[in-house]
Design an enzyme around this catalytic site. Structure first.
Site, PDB file in Angstrom:
ATOM      1  N   GLU A 258       0.820  -1.211   0.000  1.00 22.75           N
ATOM      2  CA  GLU A 258       0.000   0.000   0.000  1.00 22.75           C
ATOM      3  C   GLU A 258       0.855   1.263   0.000  1.00 22.75           C
ATOM      4  O   GLU A 258       1.774   1.409   0.805  1.00 22.75           O
ATOM      5  CB  GLU A 258      -0.941  -0.011   1.217  1.00 22.75           C
ATOM      6  CG  GLU A 258      -1.831   1.207   1.358  1.00 22.75           C
ATOM      7  CD  GLU A 258      -2.736   1.463   0.154  1.00 22.75           C
ATOM      8  OE1 GLU A 258      -3.338   0.497  -0.345  1.00 22.75           O
ATOM      9  OE2 GLU A 258      -2.838   2.629  -0.287  1.00 22.75           O
ATOM     10  N   THR A 302      -6.203   2.455  -4.980  1.00 24.62           N
ATOM     11  CA  THR A 302      -5.982   1.012  -4.856  1.00 24.62           C
ATOM     12  C   THR A 302      -6.810   0.256  -5.881  1.00 24.62           C
ATOM     13  O   THR A 302      -6.320  -0.673  -6.541  1.00 24.62           O
ATOM     14  CB  THR A 302      -6.372   0.517  -3.450  1.00 24.62           C
ATOM     15  OG1 THR A 302      -5.472   1.069  -2.501  1.00 24.62           O
ATOM     16  CG2 THR A 302      -6.313  -0.996  -3.355  1.00 24.62           C
ATOM     17  N   HIS A 423      -0.862   3.186   4.503  1.00 23.06           N
ATOM     18  CA  HIS A 423      -1.801   4.179   3.955  1.00 23.06           C
ATOM     19  C   HIS A 423      -1.684   5.470   4.760  1.00 23.06           C
ATOM     20  O   HIS A 423      -1.527   5.433   5.978  1.00 23.06           O
ATOM     21  CB  HIS A 423      -3.227   3.632   4.062  1.00 23.06           C
ATOM     22  CG  HIS A 423      -4.207   4.318   3.170  1.00 23.06           C
ATOM     23  ND1 HIS A 423      -4.660   5.590   3.414  1.00 23.06           N
ATOM     24  CD2 HIS A 423      -4.812   3.914   2.025  1.00 23.06           C
ATOM     25  CE1 HIS A 423      -5.509   5.933   2.459  1.00 23.06           C
ATOM     26  NE2 HIS A 423      -5.616   4.929   1.598  1.00 23.06           N
ATOM     27  N   ASP A 483       1.171   0.282  -4.978  1.00 24.98           N
ATOM     28  CA  ASP A 483      -0.007   0.595  -5.799  1.00 24.98           C
ATOM     29  C   ASP A 483      -0.017   2.025  -6.313  1.00 24.98           C
ATOM     30  O   ASP A 483      -0.468   2.300  -7.410  1.00 24.98           O
ATOM     31  CB  ASP A 483      -1.317   0.255  -5.065  1.00 24.98           C
ATOM     32  CG  ASP A 483      -1.559   1.067  -3.796  1.00 24.98           C
ATOM     33  OD1 ASP A 483      -0.589   1.598  -3.221  1.00 24.98           O
ATOM     34  OD2 ASP A 483      -2.728   1.151  -3.378  1.00 24.98           O
ATOM     35  N   HIS A 484       0.476   2.962  -5.497  1.00 22.65           N
ATOM     36  CA  HIS A 484       0.482   4.367  -5.919  1.00 22.65           C
ATOM     37  C   HIS A 484       1.300   5.187  -4.942  1.00 22.65           C
ATOM     38  O   HIS A 484       1.793   4.662  -3.935  1.00 22.65           O
ATOM     39  CB  HIS A 484      -0.933   4.936  -6.032  1.00 22.65           C
ATOM     40  CG  HIS A 484      -1.786   4.680  -4.828  1.00 22.65           C
ATOM     41  ND1 HIS A 484      -1.638   5.355  -3.652  1.00 22.65           N
ATOM     42  CD2 HIS A 484      -2.768   3.767  -4.610  1.00 22.65           C
ATOM     43  CE1 HIS A 484      -2.505   4.905  -2.771  1.00 22.65           C
ATOM     44  NE2 HIS A 484      -3.193   3.930  -3.316  1.00 22.65           N
TER      45      HIS A 484
END
Ligand code: GP9
Ligand code: MN
Length: 722
Positions: A258, A302, A423, A483-484
C-alpha cells in the site's frame, strides 16, 4: 448601523447578506483547502467571483415563496444545505484530492462506509470557521437584530433575481471559455470546473456527464468491440521465449504494498534502512526488479491498481473508479478466471478491510475470485485492530492470520494480499515498530510515512519467512508492487514530494516542476521466484503491463485477451508509459499535454524543459505520443464504460458467472473441497499430513505476544467460522 439593520430587515437585504456569507465561506475553502492550481490574475478573478452566480440562482428559489416566513425558512434550508455541501467537499478533498461527484454519492458511499474514523481523521480544529457563520446568523435572530420581513414579495422580482443568477453564470462561462477553451467538453481535471465555474456548479456538471455516460453504455454496439480488437491485436507484444512459462504451475502470490513508493528502496533515515528486507529482496539474485516502473492510477487509487492488475484495463478518468462505477455489473476477463480456466488455479484475496470498500465483495465475483477473506475473517477483538483503523487491520496481523486460510487453498493458487498500514493517516503506534526513528520534518505525515513503510517491510519479511519455512517459496512466484504514491499534498495543498525532495534530499525548491512530480510516480515492481534469473531492469513500464507479464510467466497465451499493457519482458514491450491525466513518460522524455498549444516536454536526463520551437522533430514526436496515449486511454474507457466485453468471449474462455461464488462460510467451502479431493488434495495442510503449518508463522506483532501457542488450524477455524 441603523442603515445596515434596516437593509438586513428586508427580504432582499437578508438574502444578499446570506449570499455574501456563503461567498466568503466558499472563497475560504478555495484558498485554504482545495488546491486548484491558480496560475494567473484572470483565474484568481474568476475564482473570486464564481460563487456568486450559483449562489444567486440557488437563493432566488426562496424568493418565490410569497409568505415571508416560508421564504426565510427556505433561505435557511438552502444556506445550511450549501454549507454542509461545502464542508463535505472539504473533507472529501482532504481524503481523495477530489470533489464530491455524482458517482461518489451513488457509488463511493460504499467506500465511505469503510472510512469511519479515517475520514474523521481529516477534521481539523480550524474547521470551526465553517460553522461560525451559522452561529452568528442564529444569534442575530435570537437578539432580534434581524427580523423576518413579512411583506409579500413580487414574483416578478423573484424572476428577475433568477435571471440575474443566470446572467452571472453566462458571464462566468464566457470568461472561462476565454481563458480555457472547451472547458466543459475537454476536462483533464475536476479542479478546472471548480476553478472556473465554482464548487456548486461541479456536482450538476458531473451529474449531467454521468447521465450521458449511462446513455452511452446503452447504445453501445458489437461493432465497437471489433475496433477494440483491432487495436489490441496491433499493440500485442509476443512473449519472450526465455521467460514464457517459467512459472508454469507455480503458485502466484501478489503482495500489494500500500502506497509504497520506489524512493523508499535503499533509503536510509538517520543511518538506518527504512525497508531493509525489501532492499535485500530487490537485489536478490532470484528477483527481477524494475527501477523505472510507474503507478498509473487515477482517483480509484488502490482499486485502479487492482483493475489494471486483474483486467489489463485502466481505471476511469478523474472522479471515479471502475470498481464502484461499473465493476458490480461489468463483464471481465480477469486474471483469476483466466488462470483458473487455463491452468487450474484457485484464487483468493486477503484484505483486512470491510468487503464493501471499493465494492470489492461484488467486483471480485465478476472477476472470478473463488475466495475473498475480508475483515470479517480476521480477529478484530483487539481494539487496536478493530476500531482505530478503518482501512483495515495491521499488516502483521493480516498476513500472519492469513496463513491458516492460505494453507487450506488448493495449489496452484493465485492469491493477492492487500496491505494497508502504509496508507496515509493510518493510526499507528511507535511501539508497533521497534521504535524506528523517523525523520523530523515539519510534515508529520511524511515522518509517519517512513515508520509505516518500515513496519510494512517487517510484515513482508515475516510472511516470506513463513513461505520459506513451509517450502511454499520453492513452488511460488511472488509478485510485489506499490499501488500508488504515498506522499501527496499537505494540508496547504502543496506537494509533499516537493517537501521531501527539498527537506530531505536537498533539492532546490525553485527547480521543482511537473517533471519532478512524475519522477515520484515510480513504485516498486518485483518478481521473485527460485530459479528466476534476476537483476534490476531499467525498462520503462507501468501497472498496466503487469497482467501480460505475469500471465506469460505463468505460460498463458494472452493474444486473445483485451489487455492494454505489454509484457515487460517482451522484446516488443512499449516503453511509453501512459498516466491517467494523459501525460506520459518515455525512457528519454516526460510529456504533458497543454489545453491549448504545444505540449510541455522535459528531458529526463536533465529535468529541463525543451523548447519545442527549436525542435520540430521532437514536437511532432511528442504530439504522436500524446495521441497514442489518448487513444489507449480512450479504448480502455470505451471497453469499461460501454461494457464491451459482454460482446466478446475469447475462444475457449467461459464467461464468469458471479453467482457461482459466495464469500460466506468460506472455511466450510475449503474443507468441502479438501474432502472431495481426498488424497488428491494439494493444499499445504494436506501435503503436511493434515497438520497445520501456522506454528511456523513467527510474528513480533505486539498484539499477538500474549502466550500465543501454536494454533491447530481446524479447531481455530471452527471457532472463527462466520
Ligand atoms: C482500502 C485500501 C485503501 O480497503 O485498499 O484504498 P485507497 O484509499 O488506497 O484507494
Ligand atoms: Mn492504495
Amino acid at each position: 448601523m441603523k442603515k445596515i439593520k434596516s437593509v438586513l430587515n428586508t427580504r432582499l437585504g437578508f438574502m444578499t447578506f446570506l449570499i455574501l456569507c456563503l461567498w466568503l465561506k466558499t472563497i475560504v475553502t478555495y484558498y485554504l483547502d482545495f488546491s486548484l492550481g491558480i496560475e494567473n490574475f484572470l483565474q484568481h478573478f474568476l475564482l473570486i467571483v464564481n460563487p456568486f452566480a450559483t449562489l444567486v440562482l440557488l437563493m432566488s428559489v426562496a424568493l418565490y415563496f410569497n409568505r415571508g416566513i416560508l421564504s426565510y425558512i427556505a433561505m435557511g434550508i438552502i444556506y445550511i444545505a450549501d454549507s454542509i455541501f461545502i464542508y463535505s467537499n472539504v473533507l472529501y478533498f482532504r481524503s481523495f484530492s477530489d470533489f464530491i461527484s455524482f458517482n461518489s454519492i451513488t457509488g463511493v458511499g460504499k467506500v465511505a462506509k469503510g472510512l469511519g474514523t479515517t475520514t474523521l481523521g481529516v477534521v481539523q480544529a480550524r474547521d470551526a470557521i465553517y460553522l461560525i457563520d451559522i452561529v452568528i446568523i442564529a444569534l442575530l435572530f435570537i437578539f432580534h437584530f434581524i427580523k423576518v420581513d413579512r411583506r409579500p414579495f413580487r414574483k416578478l422580482n423573484a424572476v428577475a433575481t433568477t435571471c440575474l443568477g443566470l446572467m452571472l453564470f453566462s458571464a462566468d462561462l464566457a470568461g472561462s471559455e476565454a481563458n480555457r477553451p472547451q472547458l466543459l467538453g475537454r476536462t483533464f481535471d475536476h479542479s478546472y470546473i471548480v476553478k472556473y465555474l465554482g464548487i456548486n456548479a461541479f456536482l450538476p456538471y458531473d451529474s449531467i456527464r454521468s447521465a450521458q455516460n449511462d446513455q452511452v453504455r446503452s447504445t453501445a454496439t458489437e461493432s465497437e468491440m471489433d475496433k477494440v480488437l483491432d487495436y489490441v491485436h496491433q499493440n500485442y507484444a509476443a512473449p519472450n521465449p526465455t521467460y514464457f512459462g517459467k512459472a508454469n504451475g507455480k503458485n502466484i502470490i501478489i503482495i500489494h504494498l500500500e502506497s509504497f513508493e520506489q524512493f523508499l528502496i535503499g533509503l536510509k533515515v538517520n543511518g538506518q534502512e527504512v525497508t531493509p528486507f525489501l532492499n535485500k529482496l530487490y537485489h536478490d539474485k532470484n528477483t527481477i526488479a524494475y527501477d523505472n516502473f510507474f503507478n498509473e492510477v487515477g482517483s480509484g487509487r488502490t482499486s485502479d491498481a487492482e483493475t489494471m492488475l486483474e483486467s489489463g484495463l485502466f481505471g476511469l478518468p478523474a472522479g471515479t473508479s471502475v470498481f464502484t462505477k461499473l465493476g458490480t455489473s461489468n463483464t471481465f476477463q480477469a486474471a483469476p478466471a483466466i488462470l483458473a480456466q487455463k491452468k487450474g488455479y484457485t484464487s483468493a484475496v486477503f484484505h483486512g478491510n470491510v468487503g464493501s470498500f471499493w465494492d470489492r465483495n461484488s467486483v471480485y465475483k465478476n472477476m472470478g475470485y473463488n475466495y475473498f477473506f475480508d475483515k470479517s475473517y480476521y480477529d478484530t477483538k483487539n481494539p487496536d485492530t478493530a476500531s482505530l483503523n478503518t482501512y483495515g487491520i495491521k499488516d502483521k496481523l493480516l498476513l500472519s492470520e492469513s496463513a491458516k486460510y492460505l494453507e487450506q487453498m488448493q495449489q496452484p493458487f493465485y492469491t493477492k494480499f492487500l496491505t494497508v498500514t502504509n496508507h496515509v493517516r493510518y493510526q499507528f503506534a511507535d511501539e508497533d515498530n521497534d521504535n524506528f526513528k523517523s525523520t523530523d520534518l515539519d510534515d508529520d505525515e511524511i515522518n509517519q510515512y517512513f515508520k509505516t513503510a518500515h513496519y510494512l517491510d517487517k510484515s513482508v519479511e515475516e510472511f516470506f519467512n513463513y513461505l520459506n519455512d513451509t517450502g511454499l517459496s520453492k513452488n511460488s512466484m511472488i509478485v510485489l508492487y506499490g499501488d500508488h504514491y504515498g506522499l501527496d499534498k499537505n494540508s496547504k495543498g502543496d506537494s509533499q514530494h516537493k517537501e521531501l525532495a527539498t527537506g530531505l534530499f536537498g533539492q532546490d525548491p525553485d527547480t521543482w516542476s511537473k517533471f519532478n512530480e512524475t519522477q515520484y510516480q515510480r513504485v516498486p515492481f518485483m518478481i521473485h521466484m527460485n530459479g528466476l534469473k534476476g537483476g534490476i531492469k531499467h525498462t520503462y513500464g507501468g501497472e498496466i503491463d503487469v497482467l501480460p507479464t505475469v500471465l506469460h510467466l505463468a505460460g498463458v497465451n494472452t493474444s486473445q485477451y483485451v489487455q492494454l499493457g505489454t509484457d515487460l519482458l517482451s522484446k516488443q514491450h512499449s516503453s511509453v508509459v501512459a498516466f491517467r491525466n494523459k501525460s506520459l513518460i518515455t525512457p528519454k522524455y516526460t510529456v504533458y499535454p497543454n489545453d491549448s498549444g504545444s505540449p510541455t516536454v522535459y528531458e529526463n536526463k536533465t529535468g529541463q524543459e525543451i523548447p519545442l520551437k527549436d525542435n520540430p522533430r521532437l514536437a511532432m514526436q511528442a504530439d504522436k505520443w500524446l495521441e497514442d496515449v489518448s487513444l489507449k486511454l480512450k479504448v480502455s474507457d470505451n471497453v469499461n464504460n460501454k461494457n464491451l466485453l459482454r460482446f466478446y468471449t475469447p475462444t475457449g474462455f467461459i464467461p464468469v458467472n458471479p453467482t457461482n461464488y459466495s464469500y460466506q462460510n468460506q472455511v466450510q467451502q475449503l474443507v468441502k473441497r479438501r474432502d472431495e479431493l481426498g488424497v488428491k488434495s494439494t493444499s499445504i495442510y494436506s501435503r503436511n499430513g493434515n497438520k497445520s503449518t501456522t506454528n511456523l508463522y513467527n510474528t513480533d506483532a505486539l498484539q499477538l505476544q500474549d502466550d500465543r501457542s501454536p494454533i491447530d488450524s481446524w479447531s481455530y477455524l471452527g471457532k472463527k467460522e462466520k
